[in-house]
Design a protein around this motif. Sequence first.
Motif, PDB file in Angstrom:
ATOM      1  N   GLY A 136      -3.068  52.180  23.285  1.00  0.00           N
ATOM      2  CA  GLY A 136      -3.228  51.581  24.602  1.00  0.00           C
ATOM      3  C   GLY A 136      -4.185  50.410  24.685  1.00  0.00           C
ATOM      4  O   GLY A 136      -4.437  49.901  25.770  1.00  0.00           O
ATOM      5  N   PHE A 137      -4.711  49.945  23.550  1.00  0.00           N
ATOM      6  CA  PHE A 137      -5.601  48.793  23.565  1.00  0.00           C
ATOM      7  C   PHE A 137      -4.839  47.519  23.892  1.00  0.00           C
ATOM      8  O   PHE A 137      -3.642  47.418  23.617  1.00  0.00           O
ATOM      9  N   GLU A 138      -5.549  46.551  24.427  1.00  0.00           N
ATOM     10  CA  GLU A 138      -4.938  45.237  24.639  1.00  0.00           C
ATOM     11  C   GLU A 138      -4.746  44.577  23.277  1.00  0.00           C
ATOM     12  O   GLU A 138      -5.704  44.448  22.512  1.00  0.00           O
ATOM     13  N   PRO A 139      -3.520  44.166  22.952  1.00  0.00           N
ATOM     14  CA  PRO A 139      -3.289  43.553  21.643  1.00  0.00           C
ATOM     15  C   PRO A 139      -3.639  42.068  21.638  1.00  0.00           C
ATOM     16  O   PRO A 139      -3.534  41.373  22.655  1.00  0.00           O
ATOM     17  N   TYR A 140      -4.038  41.609  20.474  1.00  0.00           N
ATOM     18  CA  TYR A 140      -4.226  40.188  20.201  1.00  0.00           C
ATOM     19  C   TYR A 140      -3.409  39.877  18.955  1.00  0.00           C
ATOM     20  O   TYR A 140      -3.242  40.729  18.083  1.00  0.00           O
ATOM     21  N   PHE A 141      -2.930  38.650  18.880  1.00  0.00           N
ATOM     22  CA  PHE A 141      -2.004  38.275  17.820  1.00  0.00           C
ATOM     23  C   PHE A 141      -2.528  37.073  17.048  1.00  0.00           C
ATOM     24  O   PHE A 141      -3.174  36.200  17.621  1.00  0.00           O
ATOM     25  N   ILE A 142      -2.252  37.050  15.747  1.00  0.00           N
ATOM     26  CA  ILE A 142      -2.479  35.855  14.947  1.00  0.00           C
ATOM     27  C   ILE A 142      -1.161  35.502  14.264  1.00  0.00           C
ATOM     28  O   ILE A 142      -0.344  36.376  13.974  1.00  0.00           O
ATOM     29  N   PHE A 143      -0.950  34.209  14.047  1.00  0.00           N
ATOM     30  CA  PHE A 143       0.302  33.710  13.476  1.00  0.00           C
ATOM     31  C   PHE A 143       0.100  33.185  12.064  1.00  0.00           C
ATOM     32  O   PHE A 143      -0.971  32.694  11.717  1.00  0.00           O
ATOM     33  N   VAL A 144       1.183  33.244  11.293  1.00  0.00           N
ATOM     34  CA  VAL A 144       1.283  32.540  10.019  1.00  0.00           C
ATOM     35  C   VAL A 144       2.275  31.406  10.248  1.00  0.00           C
ATOM     36  O   VAL A 144       3.484  31.635  10.288  1.00  0.00           O
ATOM     37  N   PRO A 145       1.766  30.181  10.446  1.00  0.00           N
ATOM     38  CA  PRO A 145       2.661  29.060  10.771  1.00  0.00           C
ATOM     39  C   PRO A 145       3.312  28.467   9.523  1.00  0.00           C
ATOM     40  O   PRO A 145       2.797  28.589   8.420  1.00  0.00           O
ATOM     41  N   VAL A 146       4.452  27.843   9.753  1.00  0.00           N
ATOM     42  CA  VAL A 146       5.149  27.106   8.690  1.00  0.00           C
ATOM     43  C   VAL A 146       5.498  25.730   9.261  1.00  0.00           C
ATOM     44  O   VAL A 146       6.179  25.624  10.268  1.00  0.00           O
ATOM     45  N   PHE A 147       5.027  24.700   8.572  1.00  0.00           N
ATOM     46  CA  PHE A 147       5.221  23.325   9.053  1.00  0.00           C
ATOM     47  C   PHE A 147       6.371  22.620   8.358  1.00  0.00           C
ATOM     48  O   PHE A 147       6.927  21.666   8.879  1.00  0.00           O
ATOM     49  N   GLU A 148       6.694  23.081   7.176  1.00  0.00           N
ATOM     50  CA  GLU A 148       7.866  22.574   6.454  1.00  0.00           C
ATOM     51  C   GLU A 148       8.146  23.509   5.303  1.00  0.00           C
ATOM     52  O   GLU A 148       7.260  24.256   4.866  1.00  0.00           O
ATOM     53  N   LEU A 149       9.359  23.502   4.832  1.00  0.00           N
ATOM     54  CA  LEU A 149       9.719  24.320   3.674  1.00  0.00           C
ATOM     55  C   LEU A 149       9.482  23.507   2.419  1.00  0.00           C
ATOM     56  O   LEU A 149       9.747  22.307   2.383  1.00  0.00           O
ATOM     57  N   PRO A 154      -1.885  21.126  10.858  1.00  0.00           N
ATOM     58  CA  PRO A 154      -2.124  19.857  11.552  1.00  0.00           C
ATOM     59  C   PRO A 154      -2.918  20.080  12.841  1.00  0.00           C
ATOM     60  O   PRO A 154      -2.962  21.189  13.389  1.00  0.00           O
ATOM     61  N   ASP A 155      -3.526  19.015  13.321  1.00  0.00           N
ATOM     62  CA  ASP A 155      -4.357  19.084  14.528  1.00  0.00           C
ATOM     63  C   ASP A 155      -3.597  19.631  15.734  1.00  0.00           C
ATOM     64  O   ASP A 155      -4.171  20.373  16.537  1.00  0.00           O
ATOM     65  N   ILE A 156      -2.324  19.284  15.878  1.00  0.00           N
ATOM     66  CA  ILE A 156      -1.572  19.750  17.048  1.00  0.00           C
ATOM     67  C   ILE A 156      -1.531  21.274  17.083  1.00  0.00           C
ATOM     68  O   ILE A 156      -1.652  21.891  18.147  1.00  0.00           O
ATOM     69  N   TYR A 157      -1.389  21.917  15.929  1.00  0.00           N
ATOM     70  CA  TYR A 157      -1.353  23.376  15.867  1.00  0.00           C
ATOM     71  C   TYR A 157      -2.738  23.963  16.134  1.00  0.00           C
ATOM     72  O   TYR A 157      -2.882  24.919  16.900  1.00  0.00           O
ATOM     73  N   ILE A 158      -3.742  23.387  15.523  1.00  0.00           N
ATOM     74  CA  ILE A 158      -5.114  23.866  15.742  1.00  0.00           C
ATOM     75  C   ILE A 158      -5.474  23.766  17.216  1.00  0.00           C
ATOM     76  O   ILE A 158      -6.080  24.684  17.780  1.00  0.00           O
ATOM     77  N   ASN A 159      -5.092  22.687  17.867  1.00  0.00           N
ATOM     78  CA  ASN A 159      -5.387  22.532  19.296  1.00  0.00           C
ATOM     79  C   ASN A 159      -4.700  23.602  20.136  1.00  0.00           C
ATOM     80  O   ASN A 159      -5.253  24.061  21.142  1.00  0.00           O
ATOM     81  N   LEU A 160      -3.492  24.018  19.750  1.00  0.00           N
ATOM     82  CA  LEU A 160      -2.816  25.108  20.450  1.00  0.00           C
ATOM     83  C   LEU A 160      -3.588  26.418  20.283  1.00  0.00           C
ATOM     84  O   LEU A 160      -3.763  27.181  21.229  1.00  0.00           O
ATOM     85  N   LEU A 161      -4.055  26.664  19.071  1.00  0.00           N
ATOM     86  CA  LEU A 161      -4.765  27.912  18.798  1.00  0.00           C
ATOM     87  C   LEU A 161      -6.090  28.018  19.540  1.00  0.00           C
ATOM     88  O   LEU A 161      -6.568  29.124  19.800  1.00  0.00           O
ATOM     89  N   LYS A 162      -6.658  26.901  19.895  1.00  0.00           N
ATOM     90  CA  LYS A 162      -7.960  26.913  20.568  1.00  0.00           C
ATOM     91  C   LYS A 162      -7.907  27.566  21.937  1.00  0.00           C
ATOM     92  O   LYS A 162      -8.940  27.790  22.554  1.00  0.00           O
ATOM     93  N   ARG A 163      -6.711  27.928  22.402  1.00  0.00           N
ATOM     94  CA  ARG A 163      -6.583  28.741  23.622  1.00  0.00           C
ATOM     95  C   ARG A 163      -7.138  30.137  23.371  1.00  0.00           C
ATOM     96  O   ARG A 163      -7.452  30.872  24.304  1.00  0.00           O
ATOM     97  N   GLY A 164      -7.200  30.533  22.105  1.00  0.00           N
ATOM     98  CA  GLY A 164      -7.583  31.887  21.730  1.00  0.00           C
ATOM     99  C   GLY A 164      -9.055  32.029  21.385  1.00  0.00           C
ATOM    100  O   GLY A 164      -9.884  31.168  21.665  1.00  0.00           O
TER     101      GLY A 164
END
Length: 122
Positions: free
Chosen positions: A108-121, A13-23
């Motif tokens: 020692g590298f700076e880590p970056y993370f990606i998520f696998v989201p779940v919106f409903e079961l 959903p758009d709300i999640y995509i908008n959060l990710l746009k910080r990255g």
Amino acid sequence: MSFFSEKYDTTWPDIYINLLKRGIPIHEYGINNWLLSREDALFVANECKNNGIAIAGGDVYELLDHEPEPAHDNWYCEVNTNESFNNYISRSIAKTIEYISTYRHPRGFEPYFIFVPVFELK
């Protein structure tokens, strides 16, 4: 069909995509996601909890010459038998925050993370 698409709703959903746009978008590398710094990943994880989004797991990346490279580290959180979605949200976010907060890259590298989201079961 992947394990995640069989078991979880994977429409973003758009709300999640908008959060990710910080990255940092990494679509041009064939990955439909954004790299999140530790600070941004912790922020997004907390906002996921506030918005009823669970995190099934994620991957760690590093940037080498400004290109994303897998660090070959990850975490996951499966749904327990008969677990409510609300409980799964809380548990998955807690596991995500713990992993990100304590993760140290072996070289020692700076880590970056990606998520696998779940919106409903399903």
